[in-house]
Scaffold this motif. Structure first.
Motif, PDB file in Angstrom:
ATOM      1  N   ALA A 191      -2.266   1.727  -4.975  1.00 42.53           N
ATOM      2  CA  ALA A 191      -3.657   1.101  -4.394  1.00 42.53           C
ATOM      3  C   ALA A 191      -3.528  -0.392  -4.489  1.00 42.53           C
ATOM      4  O   ALA A 191      -2.944  -0.904  -5.313  1.00 42.53           O
ATOM      5  CB  ALA A 191      -4.635   1.742  -5.314  1.00 42.53           C
TER       6      ALA A 191
ATOM      7  N   ASP B 212      -5.719  -2.376  -5.513  1.00 41.10           N
ATOM      8  CA  ASP B 212      -6.288  -2.985  -6.746  1.00 41.10           C
ATOM      9  C   ASP B 212      -5.418  -2.697  -8.113  1.00 41.10           C
ATOM     10  O   ASP B 212      -5.837  -3.086  -9.217  1.00 41.10           O
ATOM     11  CB  ASP B 212      -7.619  -2.580  -7.021  1.00 41.10           C
ATOM     12  CG  ASP B 212      -8.048  -1.014  -7.246  1.00 41.10           C
ATOM     13  OD1 ASP B 212      -6.801  -0.192  -6.723  1.00 41.10           O
ATOM     14  OD2 ASP B 212      -8.864  -0.494  -7.504  1.00 41.10           O
ATOM     15  N   ALA B 213      -4.292  -1.979  -7.872  1.00 37.84           N
ATOM     16  CA  ALA B 213      -3.447  -1.574  -9.150  1.00 37.84           C
ATOM     17  C   ALA B 213      -2.494  -2.727  -9.502  1.00 37.84           C
ATOM     18  O   ALA B 213      -2.298  -3.663  -8.889  1.00 37.84           O
ATOM     19  CB  ALA B 213      -2.377  -0.613  -8.580  1.00 37.84           C
TER      20      ALA B 213
ATOM     21  N   GLN C 171       0.749  -1.133   0.010  1.00 34.25           N
ATOM     22  CA  GLN C 171      -0.005   0.001   0.067  1.00 34.25           C
ATOM     23  C   GLN C 171       0.819   1.311  -0.023  1.00 34.25           C
ATOM     24  O   GLN C 171       0.292   2.274  -0.353  1.00 34.25           O
ATOM     25  CB  GLN C 171      -0.929   0.045   1.071  1.00 34.25           C
ATOM     26  CG  GLN C 171      -0.107   0.086   2.655  1.00 34.25           C
ATOM     27  CD  GLN C 171      -1.123   0.050   3.761  1.00 34.25           C
ATOM     28  OE1 GLN C 171      -2.328  -0.089   3.497  1.00 34.25           O
ATOM     29  NE2 GLN C 171      -0.709   0.492   4.965  1.00 34.25           N
TER      30      GLN C 171
END
Length: 260
Positions: free
Chosen positions: A53, A55-56, A49
């Motif tokens: 992000a 979900d990257a 993190q």
């Protein structure tokens, strides 16, 4: 204390240790801790993190490059230039060829080598930059810094940055007094002579002589010196190149070039 028996988040703990060591101004130990922490960038949530992000979608190399960017900023805050250079060089070695951050890493290596007086390494880093704008900015910075240190000879010898340095010097020469000390005219003259571009060298000296005449009027000592240098260069040039051309004076009607 935890390292011998707790395997969970071992890399995250190394990162926190690095932060603590930086606050204690132990940059070398912090560098070692941050390098150990890099192994967990793609696997440990705390480190993941930090770089992007959740979900990257990032490859291992992309995640590492972003991690090194974060860590470099920490070392810059603490003015630890040697560690910045090593981290930037590591990032360059693992980054993809089309990574948009490559030019920034090259600039960091260039900047810290130049500030540390390592001119040859700074020149190599500037020449290796993939971005034309970054190369031009580096050449302009080198020109100003090396002129103040009286080390412009190193830039004259650097063929890889010759075009960028020539453009920057030509612009700056016109902004400085032509009669007094003007390292940018001197640089241009040395650059062209070293490449056997004698007509270009003559043009530089003729421009300087013309400015002396226009700006100093009857004070012709400097003008004679620069004209003599221009004539010497023309004598060294090939016969077919031994001339200079300039626009006619504004009050002359014909719009033809004057050949000198």
């Amino acid at each position: 204390m935890l390292e011998p028996w707790c395997e969970w988040n071992a890399c995250s703990r190394q990162f926190i240790l690095g932060l603590s060591l930086l606050d204690l101004e132990d940059s070398e130990s912090a560098y070692t801790a941050f390098c150990k922490a890099a192994k967990g960038v793609s696997t440990e949530p705390f480190l993941r993190q930090l770089v992007a992000a959740p979900d990257a979608r990032l490859t291992q190399h992309q995640a590492l490059v972003l991690y090194y960017m974060k860590v470099i900023k920490l070392f810059e805050i603490h003015d630890a230039g040697a560690c910045v250079v090593r981290l930037a060089e590591t990032a360059i070695s693992i980054a993809d060829k089309d990574d948009p951050n490559l030019a920034m890493f090259q600039w960091l290596v260039f900047k810290w080598h130049l500030s540390g007086g390592r001119v040859e390494r700074a020149l190599a880093a500037a020449a290796a930059s993939p971005a034309p704008t970054a190369r031009a900015a580096a050449a302009a910075t080198l020109l100003t810094t090396l002129a103040s240190r009286k080390q412009l000879g190193a830039l004259v010898k650097c063929a890889a940055l010759g075009a960028e340095a020539e453009r920057a010097a030509a612009a700056r020469a016109k902004l400085h007094d032509a009669h007094g000390h003007n390292p940018y005219y001197d640089f241009l003259y040395a650059l062209h002579v070293s490449r056997h571009h004698y007509r270009k060298a003559a043009a530089v000296m003729y421009e300087r002589a013309s400015r002396c005449a226009a700006e100093r009027g009857n004070d012709s000592s400097g003008r004679r010196k620069w004209l003599a240098a221009a004539l010497t260069c023309l004598r060294l040039a090939r016969p077919e190149h031994a001339f200079l051309a300039r626009p006619p004076p504004p009050h002359h009607a014909p719009a033809a070039l004057q050949v000198l």
